[in-house]
Design a protein around this motif. Structure first.
Motif, PDB file in Angstrom:
ATOM      1  N   ILE A 111       0.820  -1.210   0.000  1.00 55.93           N
ATOM      2  CA  ILE A 111       0.000   0.000   0.000  1.00 55.93           C
ATOM      3  C   ILE A 111       0.855   1.262   0.000  1.00 55.93           C
ATOM      4  O   ILE A 111       0.453   2.298  -0.531  1.00 55.93           O
ATOM      5  N   PHE A 112       2.062   1.195   0.562  1.00 58.77           N
ATOM      6  CA  PHE A 112       2.970   2.342   0.493  1.00 58.77           C
ATOM      7  C   PHE A 112       3.419   2.597  -0.941  1.00 58.77           C
ATOM      8  O   PHE A 112       3.588   3.735  -1.360  1.00 58.77           O
ATOM      9  N   HIS A 113       3.587   1.497  -1.712  1.00 61.14           N
ATOM     10  CA  HIS A 113       4.145   1.609  -3.059  1.00 61.14           C
ATOM     11  C   HIS A 113       3.096   1.749  -4.156  1.00 61.14           C
ATOM     12  O   HIS A 113       3.281   2.494  -5.120  1.00 61.14           O
ATOM     13  N   ALA A 114       1.977   1.040  -4.034  1.00 62.48           N
ATOM     14  CA  ALA A 114       1.008   0.931  -5.127  1.00 62.48           C
ATOM     15  C   ALA A 114       0.315   2.248  -5.456  1.00 62.48           C
ATOM     16  O   ALA A 114       0.068   3.069  -4.572  1.00 62.48           O
ATOM     17  N   PRO A 115      -0.009   2.444  -6.747  1.00 64.99           N
ATOM     18  CA  PRO A 115      -0.753   3.644  -7.157  1.00 64.99           C
ATOM     19  C   PRO A 115      -2.112   3.762  -6.481  1.00 64.99           C
ATOM     20  O   PRO A 115      -2.602   4.872  -6.266  1.00 64.99           O
ATOM     21  N   ILE A 116      -2.733   2.620  -6.116  1.00 64.82           N
ATOM     22  CA  ILE A 116      -4.033   2.692  -5.440  1.00 64.82           C
ATOM     23  C   ILE A 116      -3.855   3.052  -3.969  1.00 64.82           C
ATOM     24  O   ILE A 116      -4.833   3.294  -3.267  1.00 64.82           O
ATOM     25  N   GLY A 117      -2.590   3.089  -3.519  1.00 64.92           N
ATOM     26  CA  GLY A 117      -2.291   3.469  -2.147  1.00 64.92           C
ATOM     27  C   GLY A 117      -1.604   4.820  -2.107  1.00 64.92           C
ATOM     28  O   GLY A 117      -2.081   5.797  -2.672  1.00 64.92           O
ATOM     29  N   PHE A 118      -0.425   4.852  -1.465  1.00 64.65           N
ATOM     30  CA  PHE A 118       0.303   6.110  -1.311  1.00 64.65           C
ATOM     31  C   PHE A 118       1.224   6.415  -2.492  1.00 64.65           C
ATOM     32  O   PHE A 118       1.579   7.566  -2.712  1.00 64.65           O
ATOM     33  N   GLY A 119       1.637   5.385  -3.234  1.00 66.95           N
ATOM     34  CA  GLY A 119       2.499   5.590  -4.393  1.00 66.95           C
ATOM     35  C   GLY A 119       3.743   6.404  -4.062  1.00 66.95           C
ATOM     36  O   GLY A 119       4.103   7.326  -4.800  1.00 66.95           O
TER      37      GLY A 119
END
Length: 494
Positions: free
Chosen positions: A438-446
């Motif tokens: 989630i820190f990395h993904a575009p749907i998260g914090f990116g």
């Protein structure tokens, strides 16, 4: 082929012995189960052991153990090891302990268990997440079987108006199965569904054996275990979010607690909860192998997972057998979607103390659930990227919910002076997985993209995830210590 066989050996033999170990840790006894003690003819109903096993398998095995492994095999043959190891040490353990702890608490749903063992504050956070997951799961399992029916059975365009008729039929079935007593609808039709599932899985498995392993090798030949993912994705964490249900799924907790209300004896728990997750791992292995064989025969690796279902089915079982296999895949999400909505009804009823013996109250609460489900379904179908967005959030919340359940199990085991590390280790591992994702993904914090770093790197996300693991460990220990102290105080007051 050797790696595939090794994986099956780990799954079957390792699962047998580790399952017995988990059973010994929990310690089932002869006390009355909720099905006997709280029989109400609706949700608390004694059902035969074989039927509980079959229903549990069909409840937990949605499209996840098929679509996930088809996409996960793009990371390479490593999937043939990670699926069975993860299933034995994490997924089956998760399902078994959630089901058994629920049985010891009158068949309570997971939110109530979280509240009891981890506190009301944690329960409020968990309840919101699990309700969202149940709603997303139900919608996903209207969408995917509907599209498979229209595309692979009827041979029509999934964007035609007929799709909404199919969706409506599936939804009507969900409404009926959600409202009626569990033994009247689910308990009667699931054996037929189970036969379709088992025959289709065996058919694809025979096709894989017939291939002889000639095409079970690294897709890109870049190493013994790993392939270069077409999109450059990192094995950790993306593989474990993608495969999800074939290894571990938080959704399963909601299904185990349903069946905890229909099991007659505690010693049936290992067969119903632990072993049925092993069976799902077997299904995941089969579809991962089928996908690898076809990718190595020249099928485009960019082919969508849903489309691959039809290709794999027809390749290994022929035209007629392929239709039967596709029917098996359609059965999986339908038999998970109905119980997802049922579990959501029970969770909300339990949270707000709504009596579910009354048919009128069951109908009213079901309508409250299905209205937002229809809104989400319409968005997913009318938006070009709607379903992809829905699936990504579904995958993430699925694993996040599992982390909460593993934490609850750890607190339970620690406060009962049992070997709590068996659930703590997978809990810490999956904390790293969901945090880094989630820190990395575009749907998260990116975060990497936000700070101008390589968007495929985890330069920031990995260290932050490691911090989350440490904080999570400290939190679990604090909660367990507080609960132990509360128990000691309560004992002194008696």
């Amino acid at each position: 082929m050797i790696l595939f066989i090794i994986g099956l050996f780990i799954l079957i033999v390792g699962g047998y012995f580790y399952g017995k170990f988990c059973e010994k840790v929990f310690g089932p006894d002869d006390r009355e189960t909720p099905a006997v003690k709280l029989h109400d003819g609706v949700d608390y109903v004694v059902m035969k052991d074989w039927k509980n096993k079959l229903i549990e398998l069909l409840n937990i095995a949605g499209t996840g153990p098929i679509l996930g492994p088809i996409q996960g095999i793009l990371f390479g043959p490593i999937a043939f090891l990670t699926i069975p190891i993860g299933c034995v040490l994490a997924g089956s353990l998760h399902d078994y302990f959630v089901g058994m702890i629920s049985m010891r608490n009158d068949g309570a749903q997971v939110p109530k268990l979280v509240s009891k063992y981890m506190g009301n504050g944690m329960n409020k956070v968990y309840s919101v997440i699990i309700w969202i997951l149940m709603l997303l799961t139900g919608v996903v399992f209207i969408y995917t079987p509907g599209d498979l029916i229209v595309n692979d059975i009827l041979g029509m365009d999934v964007n035609s108006s007929i799709i909404w008729i199919v969706y409506a039929i599936i939804l009507i079935y969900y409404v009926v199965s959600t409202i009626f007593p569990i033994d009247q609808i689910i308990g009667r039709i699931y054996p037929a569904f189970g036969a379709v599932l088992i025959i289709s899985a065996i058919g694809v498995f025979i096709g894989i054996l017939r291939d002889g392993g000639a095409n079970l090798y690294n897709i890109t030949n870049t190493g013994l275990l790993f392939s270069t993912h077409p999109e450059g994705q990192r094995f950790i964490p993306v593989f474990f979010i993608t495969v999800a249900c074939g290894i571990m799924s938080g959704f399963h907790g909601s299904q185990a607690t349903l069946i905890s209300r229909t099991v007659e004896k505690e010693n049936q728990g290992r067969g119903v909860f632990y072993n049925m997750m092993l069976a799902e791992g077997f299904i995941a292995m089969i579809w991962a192998a089928g996908a690898m064989i076809l990718f190595n025969r020249g099928t485009d690796v960019s082919t969508g997972a849903t489309a691959m279902v039809g290709i794999i089915s027809r390749e290994f079982m022929g035209t007629v057998g392929g239709l039967f296999a596709i029917a098996g895949v359609i059965v999986l999400p339908i038999t998970s979607g109905d119980t997802a909505f049922r579990a959501l009804r029970l969770m909300i009823a339990e949270q707000f103390n709504i009596d579910q013996k009354s048919p009128q109250k069951r109908v009213t609460l079901s309508l409250v659930i299905f209205i937002p489900a229809l809104v989400i379904l319409f968005f997913a179908k009318s938006n070009a990227n709607g379903f992809n967005l829905l699936w990504r959030y579904f995958g993430f919340t699925n694993q996040l919910v599992a982390v909460f359940a593993l934490a609850m199990i750890t607190v339970y085991l620690k406060t009962h002076n049992k070997l709590y590390w068996i659930s703590l280790i997978p809990a810490l591992f999956y904390t790293f997985i969901v945090s880094s994702y989630i820190f990395h993904a575009p749907i998260g914090f990116g975060l990497e993209a936000r700070f101008g770093l390589d968007p495929l790197s985890y330069t920031i996300s990995y260290p932050l995830a490691a911090v989350c693991v440490v904080l999570f460990y400290l939190l679990i220990n604090k909660i367990a210590k507080n609960r132990q102290e509360s128990i000691l105080v309560a004992d002194k007051l008696k």
